[in-house]
Enzyme design. Structure first.
Site, PDB file in Angstrom:
ATOM      1  CB  ALA A 106       4.067   2.183  -5.292  1.00  0.00           C
TER       2      ALA A 106
ATOM      3  CD  GLN B 272      -3.287  -0.355  -0.058  1.00  0.00           C
ATOM      4  OE1 GLN B 272      -2.971   1.107  -0.449  1.00  0.00           O
ATOM      5  NE2 GLN B 272      -3.932  -1.366  -0.589  1.00  0.00           N
ATOM      6  CB  SER B 273       4.102   1.850  -1.521  1.00  0.00           C
ATOM      7  OG  SER B 273       5.013   2.986  -1.763  1.00  0.00           O
ATOM      8  CG  ASN B 274       0.538   6.849   0.887  1.00  0.00           C
ATOM      9  OD1 ASN B 274      -0.205   6.481   0.445  1.00  0.00           O
ATOM     10  ND2 ASN B 274       1.234   6.958   1.957  1.00  0.00           N
TER      11      ASN B 274
ATOM     12  CB  THR C 109       5.198   2.972   2.622  1.00  0.00           C
ATOM     13  OG1 THR C 109       4.326   2.685   1.652  1.00  0.00           O
ATOM     14  CG2 THR C 109       6.375   1.998   2.605  1.00  0.00           C
TER      15      THR C 109
END
Length: 465
Positions: free
Chosen positions: A179, A175-177, A395
């Protein structure tokens, strides 16, 4: 001599000038005299097949006007955007005067974020005596392209385009912001995006779903490679991104690799520039305003490094406090030092930033309490923080940093009493959608409306649109 094609522009349309050849040669010193009844706008474009510059003139017929020429930098693709308001445009970068000795200085920047982001009072409860907390809303730098990563991407993608990249590679949590922001920004600039996302071993061979950041990434067509956290720990982000890079090169692609969180020395300029923005906001505010402290989450190090060196060099001179949410402070002191050394800053990270451990706030055990904190802050102040995940491969950090700050204030009230603090909200709202099951028991404030039988009713009076 300038090689050019002639075009005539009417209102709302542009078409080839009737008597012009496909290309003519015009001496620069004769443009004004030869075309005194026209105004000229000139844009340089690079011919992708001949690899040479071709100047295209757009003419608009006007009486009694002089000729002017405006030139924009050539690009291998259509990245010299013609945005009406500057958004998505690429421009030369002029650093703040106090940072002009850093090296290297970026040559260009892309306008990707909606800045300046607002600063407003944050009415948190139970603060020490005479303490003020203000909020820098970097979560409002955009919607699908939002958060602190946008500021780094403005510099990183400018370099990618300058190097002729046709695709971007980056890596992060499931759940990377970062990315998600990279995937959206890349698509804005007509670049393909390849994401390596860490997930659990039991889910690495399954469809990752369409929740939160994943939904946006998949909607914009990002290519996703899943890797288990165990494989990531053994192999490392650099080796994994290089592996994908070599594969794409073998397919005759031109990849540009962005590290975890966009945190390298070039990305650090994003928050050096943010410090200049904060300075300007303080100068244009009512009366004399300043901050004693800046508080931010530290997840990959680039935002911390930029704020720290920027505040140190500028007139801001606020003390920067970073709450580390994954690795230990010693790791981040060393990592931030590497970023500073990459800019030839000539200063020790330990002298310009205070890094505290925030991952010990119940990292695997107290997730319900952390989510409760997010809910209470939203209910009290209207500000929604990003989720404070229990897993190290996630993240999203502002919630954890805010809780760390409040915990430290409760334990050391005299340290914070009378201080004026700026908290940097680094974004991450989309990640909250991945925690709906855990949040459900905390937000049960709904009910069926009670409409008494005695209420006057008239069929058709309540129109529904």
């Amino acid at each position: 001599m300038l090689k050019c094609s002639l075009w005539w522009g009417g209102i709302g349309k542009v078409f080839p000038y009737a008597n012009a050849r496909p290309a003519i040669t015009v001496p620069p010193n004769r443009i004004s005299g030869a075309l005194k009844n026209f105004s000229i706008s000139r844009a340089l474009k690079l011919n992708p097949t001949q690899k040479q510059q071709q100047t295209v003139f757009l003419f608009a017929c006007r009486r009694n006007c002089s000729v002017t020429a405006m030139e924009e930098e050539a690009s291998t693709k259509h990245h010299n955007s013609s945005s009406l308001y500057g958004f998505l445009s690429k421009k030369p970068y002029d650093p703040p005067s106090w940072a002009s000795h850093l090296n290297p200085i970026p040559s260009h920047i892309f306008s990707l974020g909606h800045v300046p982001t607002p600063i407003h009072k944050w009415n948190l409860p139970n603060l020490p005596n005479n303490t003020e907390v203000w909020l820098k809303r970097d979560d409002l730098s955009g919607m699908q392209l939002s958060g602190n990563k946008v500021r780094k991407l403005e510099f990183l993608l400018a370099e990618a385009v300058a190097q002729g990249a046709d695709c971007i590679i980056t890596i992060g949590g499931i759940q990377s912001n970062h990315a998600r922001a990279t995937a959206v920004a890349a698509k804005y600039l007509d670049l393909d995006c390849y994401l390596i996302l860490r997930t659990s071993k039991v889910l690495v061979d399954k469809d990752p779903g369409l929740t939160g950041n994943l939904l946006v990434e998949r909607l914009v067509g990002a290519h996703i490679d899943l890797v288990s956290k165990e494989e990531y720990a053994k192999t490392g982000s650099l080796a994994l991104t290089n592996l994908l890079k070599e594969k794409l090169i073998s397919e005759r692609r031109k990849p540009y690799v962005i590290p975890v969180g966009g945190s390298n020395s070039l990305g650090t300029w994003g928050y050096i520039e943010a410090v200049r923005e904060i300075e300007q906001q303080l100068q244009t505010g009512n009366g004399k305003a300043e901050f004693d402290d800046i508080v931010v989450a530290c997840g990959s190090g680039g935002t911390t490094a930029g704020l720290a060196i920027g505040s140190w060099l500028s007139e801001l001179k606020a003390k920067v406090h970073a709450f580390s949410v994954c690795d230990d402070p010693d790791y981040f002191y060393e990592y931030v030092q590497g970023l500073l050394d990459g800019l030839q800053a000539g200063v020790s990270s330990r002298n310009i930033v205070d890094i505290k451990n925030a991952k010990g706030l119940g990292y695997a055990m107290n997730t319900p309490e952390e989510l409760k904190f997010v809910k209470e802050v939203a209910q009290t102040t209207g500000v929604v923080l990003d989720p404070v995940y229990r897993h190290w491969w996630s993240t999203n950090y502002s919630g954890k940093a805010a809780r760390g700050m409040m915990k430290d204030m409760a334990e050391n009230p005299m340290k914070w009493a009378g201080r004026k603090i700026l908290f940097i909200h680094t974004g991450g709202l989309l990640g909250l959608f991945d925690k709906t099951a855990e949040m459900a028991s905390l937000v049960g404030n709904w009910r069926e409306m009670d409409v008494p039988e005695s209420t006057l009713r008239k069929d058709g009076s309540g129109k529904m649109f």
